[in-house]
Motif scaffolding. Structure first.
Motif, short mmCIF file in Angstrom:
data_model
loop_
_atom_site.label_atom_id
_atom_site.label_comp_id
_atom_site.label_asym_id
_atom_site.label_seq_id
_atom_site.Cartn_x
_atom_site.Cartn_y
_atom_site.Cartn_z
N MET A 94 0.87 -1.20 -0.17
CA MET A 94 0.00 0.04 0.05
C MET A 94 0.70 1.22 -0.01
N ILE A 95 0.19 2.39 -0.51
CA ILE A 95 1.01 3.60 -0.70
C ILE A 95 0.73 4.20 0.83
N ASP A 96 1.89 4.63 1.37
CA ASP A 96 1.54 5.51 2.69
C ASP A 96 0.71 6.69 2.45
N LEU A 97 0.22 7.21 3.50
CA LEU A 97 -0.73 8.51 3.32
C LEU A 97 0.08 9.68 2.96
N ALA A 98 1.15 9.86 3.36
CA ALA A 98 1.76 11.29 3.28
C ALA A 98 2.23 11.16 1.62
N THR A 99 2.82 10.03 1.23
CA THR A 99 3.00 10.01 -0.12
C THR A 99 1.78 10.19 -0.95
N LEU A 100 0.71 9.76 -0.67
CA LEU A 100 -0.40 9.58 -1.39
C LEU A 100 -1.04 11.17 -1.36
N ILE A 101 -0.86 11.82 -0.38
CA ILE A 101 -1.53 13.19 -0.17
C ILE A 101 -0.59 14.21 -1.17
N ALA A 102 0.77 14.01 -1.09
CA ALA A 102 1.77 14.76 -1.86
C ALA A 102 1.39 14.60 -3.21
N TYR A 103 1.29 13.14 -3.76
CA TYR A 103 0.91 12.99 -4.98
C TYR A 103 -0.40 13.61 -5.83
N VAL A 104 -1.59 13.44 -4.81
CA VAL A 104 -2.87 13.87 -5.35
C VAL A 104 -2.72 15.23 -5.64
N ALA A 105 -1.86 16.11 -4.60
CA ALA A 105 -1.77 17.41 -4.54
C ALA A 105 -1.31 18.07 -6.04
N VAL A 106 0.02 17.26 -6.05
CA VAL A 106 0.70 17.62 -7.34
C VAL A 106 -0.15 17.30 -8.66
N VAL A 107 -0.80 16.12 -8.80
CA VAL A 107 -1.74 15.92 -10.08
C VAL A 107 -2.86 16.68 -10.26
N LEU A 108 -3.41 17.23 -8.93
CA LEU A 108 -4.56 18.36 -9.00
C LEU A 108 -3.88 19.51 -9.72
N GLY A 109 -2.64 20.06 -9.33
CA GLY A 109 -2.16 21.15 -9.85
C GLY A 109 -2.06 21.01 -11.63
N PHE A 110 -1.62 19.50 -11.59
CA PHE A 110 -1.29 19.19 -13.08
C PHE A 110 -2.45 19.50 -14.00
N VAL A 111 -3.64 18.79 -13.71
CA VAL A 111 -4.68 18.61 -14.46
C VAL A 111 -5.51 19.98 -14.60
N PHE A 112 -5.41 20.76 -13.71
CA PHE A 112 -6.11 21.92 -13.74
C PHE A 112 -5.60 22.92 -14.27
N VAL A 113 -4.08 22.88 -14.71
CA VAL A 113 -3.43 23.69 -15.52
C VAL A 113 -3.63 23.63 -16.97
N PRO A 114 -4.48 24.38 -17.78
CA PRO A 114 -4.78 24.06 -19.29
C PRO A 114 -3.77 23.78 -20.14
N GLY A 115 -3.91 22.68 -20.70
CA GLY A 115 -2.83 21.87 -21.53
C GLY A 115 -3.26 21.62 -22.77
N PRO A 116 -3.01 20.48 -23.54
CA PRO A 116 -3.53 19.94 -24.71
C PRO A 116 -4.80 19.18 -24.62
N ALA A 117 -4.83 18.56 -23.21
CA ALA A 117 -5.96 17.64 -23.06
C ALA A 117 -7.21 18.58 -22.91
N THR A 118 -7.01 19.60 -21.85
CA THR A 118 -7.93 20.63 -21.92
C THR A 118 -8.59 21.49 -23.15
N LEU A 119 -7.32 21.85 -24.03
CA LEU A 119 -7.82 22.43 -25.07
C LEU A 119 -8.69 21.74 -26.26
N LEU A 120 -8.31 20.41 -26.21
CA LEU A 120 -9.19 19.44 -27.02
C LEU A 120 -10.80 19.21 -26.46
N THR A 121 -10.77 19.08 -25.03
CA THR A 121 -12.09 18.95 -24.62
C THR A 121 -12.67 20.06 -24.64
N VAL A 122 -12.26 21.47 -24.30
CA VAL A 122 -12.95 22.68 -24.56
C VAL A 122 -13.36 22.73 -26.03
#
Length: 208
Positions: A1-29
């Motif tokens: 299992m992934i430890d909680l601290a690592t999981l929280i850090a990962y989710v925070a980084v991914v949230l920042g990544f997916v909500f920054v407009p990029g190619p996937a966002t442009l295609l969807t929009v």
């Protein structure tokens, strides 16, 4: 299992990544604006499906081959770029329907989904991203590396899908207004096509 601290850090980084407009966002929009919420969400789902593929590739190590083979990387990159430019040119040359209501769905959700899957799968940069990013949060002492990679990949896919759905819903409202304006609708396909072409050129010019 992934430890909680690592999981929280990962989710925070991914949230920042997916909500920054990029190619996937442009295609969807672009799809949501021109064809509505359903097609926009289908595009986001297609991108998510492509990311599932890249997660699997990272798990089994096949993407490592792409990382070490300049020729294979270039082949996949140019195929993906050509496909995006092809979609863009088609959107540019297609004539707007005489009846704006008839053109409310310029593309079916199924077709948008399939195109998004291919676009994401044929992007070698995404393969390299998964190969380089996911292992940063893997801890061998926490158990099966394959299971950790699968978990991290699934979280990335779900958060990415969540973000594209939000963008799709937001963009479709603007699209409803645009589709009711014949003058704007005349140029809508050209704008969408231009976005696809620009993304294709950007992919072709990317370095490893």
């Amino acid at each position: 299992m992934i430890d909680l601290a690592t999981l929280i850090a990962y989710v925070a980084v991914v949230l920042g990544f997916v909500f920054v407009p990029g190619p996937a966002t442009l295609l969807t929009v672009a799809r949501a604006t021109s064809s509505g919420t359903k097609v926009g969400i289908a595009t986001g789902a297609g991108i998510a499906a492509g990311d599932v593929f890249h997660t699997f590739m990272a798990m089994v190590g096949i993407s490592a081959i792409i990382a070490t083979s300049a020729m294979l990387f270039s082949i996949i990159k140019y195929i993906g770029a050509a496909y995006l430019v092809y979609l863009g040119i088609r959107a540019i040359i297609e004539r707007a329907p005489a009846d704006p209501a008839a053109g409310a769905l310029a593309i079916s959700a199924g077709k948008a989904f399939r195109q998004a899957v291919l676009t994401e799968m044929l992007n070698p940069k995404t393969a390299l991203f998964f190969l380089a990013f996911l292992p940063q949060f893997v801890r061998p002492e926490n158990g099966s590396v394959m299971l950790q990679l699968a978990t991290l990949g699934a979280i990335f896919v779900l958060l990415g899908l969540f973000s594209t759905v939000i963008f799709a819903v937001g963009a479709s409202g603007l699209g409803t207004f645009l589709r009711r304006n014949p003058a704007v609708q005349k140029w809508q396909g050209k704008v969408v096509g231009g976005i696809y072409c620009a993304l294709g050129i950007r992919l072709a010019l990317q370095q490893r």
